[in-house]
Scaffold this motif. Sequence first.
Motif, PDB file in Angstrom:
ATOM      1  N   ARG A  83       6.776  50.739  22.637  1.00  0.00           N
ATOM      2  CA  ARG A  83       5.573  50.178  22.018  1.00  0.00           C
ATOM      3  C   ARG A  83       4.368  50.325  22.941  1.00  0.00           C
ATOM      4  NH1 ARG A  83       2.426  49.954  18.133  1.00  0.00           N
ATOM      5  NH2 ARG A  83       1.047  48.130  18.094  1.00  0.00           N
ATOM      6  N   LEU A  84       4.535  50.117  24.250  1.00  0.00           N
ATOM      7  CA  LEU A  84       3.434  50.306  25.203  1.00  0.00           C
ATOM      8  C   LEU A  84       2.986  51.762  25.224  1.00  0.00           C
ATOM      9  CD1 LEU A  84       4.616  48.100  28.213  1.00  0.00           C
ATOM     10  CD2 LEU A  84       2.763  47.626  26.586  1.00  0.00           C
ATOM     11  N   GLY A  85       3.939  52.679  25.077  1.00  0.00           N
ATOM     12  CA  GLY A  85       3.570  54.088  25.017  1.00  0.00           C
ATOM     13  C   GLY A  85       2.711  54.401  23.815  1.00  0.00           C
ATOM     14  N   LEU A  86       3.009  53.784  22.675  1.00  0.00           N
ATOM     15  CA  LEU A  86       2.196  53.989  21.478  1.00  0.00           C
ATOM     16  C   LEU A  86       0.790  53.409  21.657  1.00  0.00           C
ATOM     17  CD1 LEU A  86       4.811  53.247  18.662  1.00  0.00           C
ATOM     18  CD2 LEU A  86       3.937  55.469  19.383  1.00  0.00           C
ATOM     19  N   VAL A  87       0.712  52.237  22.297  1.00  0.00           N
ATOM     20  CA  VAL A  87      -0.600  51.636  22.556  1.00  0.00           C
ATOM     21  C   VAL A  87      -1.417  52.552  23.463  1.00  0.00           C
ATOM     22  CG1 VAL A  87      -1.790  49.691  23.635  1.00  0.00           C
ATOM     23  CG2 VAL A  87       0.210  49.291  22.174  1.00  0.00           C
ATOM     24  N   ALA A  88      -0.756  53.108  24.473  1.00  0.00           N
ATOM     25  CA  ALA A  88      -1.461  54.032  25.375  1.00  0.00           C
ATOM     26  C   ALA A  88      -1.971  55.255  24.628  1.00  0.00           C
ATOM     27  CB  ALA A  88      -0.525  54.440  26.514  1.00  0.00           C
ATOM     28  N   CYS A  89      -1.172  55.775  23.680  1.00  0.00           N
ATOM     29  CA  CYS A  89      -1.598  56.941  22.901  1.00  0.00           C
ATOM     30  C   CYS A  89      -2.793  56.621  22.011  1.00  0.00           C
ATOM     31  CB  CYS A  89      -0.433  57.457  22.054  1.00  0.00           C
ATOM     32  SG  CYS A  89       0.851  58.285  22.999  1.00  0.00           S
ATOM     33  N   SER A  90      -2.888  55.360  21.595  1.00  0.00           N
ATOM     34  CA  SER A  90      -3.997  55.001  20.709  1.00  0.00           C
ATOM     35  C   SER A  90      -5.344  55.013  21.437  1.00  0.00           C
ATOM     36  CB  SER A  90      -3.742  53.623  20.088  1.00  0.00           C
ATOM     37  OG  SER A  90      -3.807  52.609  21.091  1.00  0.00           O
ATOM     38  N   VAL A  91      -5.306  54.917  22.773  1.00  0.00           N
ATOM     39  CA  VAL A  91      -6.559  54.891  23.532  1.00  0.00           C
ATOM     40  C   VAL A  91      -7.298  56.223  23.434  1.00  0.00           C
ATOM     41  CG1 VAL A  91      -7.577  54.637  25.837  1.00  0.00           C
ATOM     42  CG2 VAL A  91      -5.757  53.078  25.075  1.00  0.00           C
ATOM     43  N   PRO A  92      -6.675  57.388  23.746  1.00  0.00           N
ATOM     44  CA  PRO A  92      -7.410  58.652  23.572  1.00  0.00           C
ATOM     45  C   PRO A  92      -7.750  58.941  22.116  1.00  0.00           C
ATOM     46  CG  PRO A  92      -5.133  59.067  24.174  1.00  0.00           C
ATOM     47  CD  PRO A  92      -5.370  57.607  24.356  1.00  0.00           C
ATOM     48  N   LEU A  93      -6.932  58.470  21.192  1.00  0.00           N
ATOM     49  CA  LEU A  93      -7.262  58.679  19.778  1.00  0.00           C
ATOM     50  C   LEU A  93      -8.542  57.930  19.422  1.00  0.00           C
ATOM     51  CD1 LEU A  93      -3.735  58.399  18.078  1.00  0.00           C
ATOM     52  CD2 LEU A  93      -5.022  60.462  18.636  1.00  0.00           C
ATOM     53  N   ALA A  94      -8.608  56.657  19.836  1.00  0.00           N
ATOM     54  CA  ALA A  94      -9.822  55.880  19.563  1.00  0.00           C
ATOM     55  C   ALA A  94     -11.026  56.465  20.301  1.00  0.00           C
ATOM     56  CB  ALA A  94      -9.604  54.419  19.972  1.00  0.00           C
ATOM     57  N   THR A  95     -10.784  57.001  21.501  1.00  0.00           N
ATOM     58  CA  THR A  95     -11.864  57.638  22.260  1.00  0.00           C
ATOM     59  C   THR A  95     -12.414  58.848  21.506  1.00  0.00           C
ATOM     60  OG1 THR A  95     -10.888  56.910  24.350  1.00  0.00           O
ATOM     61  CG2 THR A  95     -12.454  58.734  24.449  1.00  0.00           C
ATOM     62  N   ALA A  96     -11.517  59.657  20.966  1.00  0.00           N
ATOM     63  CA  ALA A  96     -11.972  60.824  20.207  1.00  0.00           C
ATOM     64  C   ALA A  96     -12.729  60.399  18.961  1.00  0.00           C
ATOM     65  CB  ALA A  96     -10.772  61.691  19.833  1.00  0.00           C
ATOM     66  N   GLN A  97     -12.248  59.353  18.293  1.00  0.00           N
ATOM     67  CA  GLN A  97     -12.903  58.894  17.075  1.00  0.00           C
ATOM     68  C   GLN A  97     -14.281  58.299  17.366  1.00  0.00           C
ATOM     69  OE1 GLN A  97      -9.959  56.199  15.706  1.00  0.00           O
ATOM     70  NE2 GLN A  97      -8.562  57.815  14.980  1.00  0.00           N
ATOM     71  N   ALA A  98     -14.462  57.766  18.577  1.00  0.00           N
ATOM     72  CA  ALA A  98     -15.749  57.148  18.956  1.00  0.00           C
ATOM     73  C   ALA A  98     -16.545  58.046  19.886  1.00  0.00           C
ATOM     74  CB  ALA A  98     -15.491  55.798  19.628  1.00  0.00           C
ATOM     75  N   SER A  99     -16.313  59.362  19.855  1.00  0.00           N
ATOM     76  CA  SER A  99     -16.976  60.271  20.789  1.00  0.00           C
ATOM     77  C   SER A  99     -18.484  60.340  20.570  1.00  0.00           C
ATOM     78  CB  SER A  99     -16.380  61.681  20.683  1.00  0.00           C
ATOM     79  OG  SER A  99     -16.544  62.176  19.350  1.00  0.00           O
ATOM     80  N   GLY A 100     -18.959  59.964  19.402  1.00  0.00           N
ATOM     81  CA  GLY A 100     -20.396  60.001  19.138  1.00  0.00           C
ATOM     82  C   GLY A 100     -21.115  58.774  19.648  1.00  0.00           C
ATOM     83  N   LEU A 101     -20.398  57.819  20.174  1.00  0.00           N
ATOM     84  CA  LEU A 101     -21.014  56.597  20.671  1.00  0.00           C
ATOM     85  C   LEU A 101     -21.420  56.770  22.136  1.00  0.00           C
ATOM     86  CD1 LEU A 101     -18.591  53.941  19.098  1.00  0.00           C
ATOM     87  CD2 LEU A 101     -20.793  54.752  18.219  1.00  0.00           C
ATOM     88  N   ALA A 102     -22.484  56.083  22.500  1.00  0.00           N
ATOM     89  CA  ALA A 102     -22.969  56.196  23.883  1.00  0.00           C
ATOM     90  C   ALA A 102     -22.330  55.179  24.809  1.00  0.00           C
ATOM     91  CB  ALA A 102     -24.492  56.033  23.920  1.00  0.00           C
TER      92      ALA A 102
END
Length: 425
Positions: free
Chosen positions: A121-140
């Motif tokens: 489960r911690l591994g899945l949470v860690a994977c969600s971080v770069p995913l959320a980063t990519a989804q929010a790449s347009g934010l400053a």
Amino acid sequence: MATATTDADRDRRRTAFLARQPYGLLGISALLAVASAGLTPTAAERTAVVVLVVAALVLQLCWGRVAARTGPGPGRASVAYYVLRWVIGAALTWLNGFFSFYAAAGCFDAGELLPGRRRARLGLVACSVPLATAQASGLAFRGGQEWLVFAGLLVANNVLLTVVGHVFQQQEEQSLARAATIAELERTNTALQRALDENAALHAQLVVQAREAGVADERRRLAAEIHDTIAQGLTGVIAQLQVVAAAPDPAAARVHLDRATGLARHSLGEARRSVRDLAPVDLAHDALPRALRTTVARWSEQAGVRAEFTLTGTVRELPGGVSATLLRIAQEALANASKHAGASRLGVTLSFMGDEVTLDVRDDGRGFDASAPPGRTGTGGFGLDGMRARAEGVGGVLAVESEPGGGTAVSARVPWARDEPRHEQ
């Protein structure tokens, strides 16, 4: 067997997918990164992307060799591989959002590489971080609102991964339960087939035993048939020929010779009839009462003993087997009286009474000890046993009453189904 093969194939396909999917996701991410070169405008960033992609390829190749040597299952090497891949994926995603596809590889094999559900489960949470980063790449990320959006994306990704993981886990459990059920059914079918094979073998054995028992019964019946017909007829022929040999008067000798001839012809007819259908020849054209009357009269003439036949009750038609049995019992009783009794008078009575028919043969001869064991009665043994077996063969009973000097009485009682009266005598 088929289920085991299917499960093995499914496991092989799953293992191959988990081993190859990082390469595929890395290739897709690299192609998209090249197509969107503007997302990495500086030369330093591009150099870093190339270095990290090469590092990712080297990591995948090294892990492939380690996994082939250590085998499936989580361990220290798999945890190290997962962490290094996440670090490379997160760094690539920070440089170009399209590398989030490669970072998402951990969503597929966290349960395979990380020991325990909590670490997976911690591994899945860690994977969600770069995913959320990519989804929010347009934010400053210059204010609290941007971080709040990032946190929301992070939560949404975790919820989505949790739901998808739960669905996959349920499907896996159902698949395992289905496989266990199929395996149990196969074991049950195997046991059932084994039982069917055993039943088939038992049935074949019973058929053989029944056939052997039928052959034995037929042999006994044929032995009794020959004893009651041909053997008795030949005995009578011999007796008449002995009288002929000792008779001084040619006329008297001629009478006994005619009797011997008649007995021989009668025995020949019985022998031919036995070959044909084993039914008494006397019943070929006459009912039982008339056949008994004829048999008693013929015996009286041959033995020189006064004999009478009596019929009582309302005559009814009997099954062929019952008629033949009673006639054979009467013939055997008459033969025994002729050979052993030395009687001066004999009576045969056929009685139709309610639900049974009774045959009685009584003589005033020398008698014998009816309580003596077979073979010591002076009657030959086989005749009484044969009569008893015949009576029991049609559901009847045979009783013998006799004592030395007191004559002999043979009584056979056979039950039969009621039918319409038939007045044939």
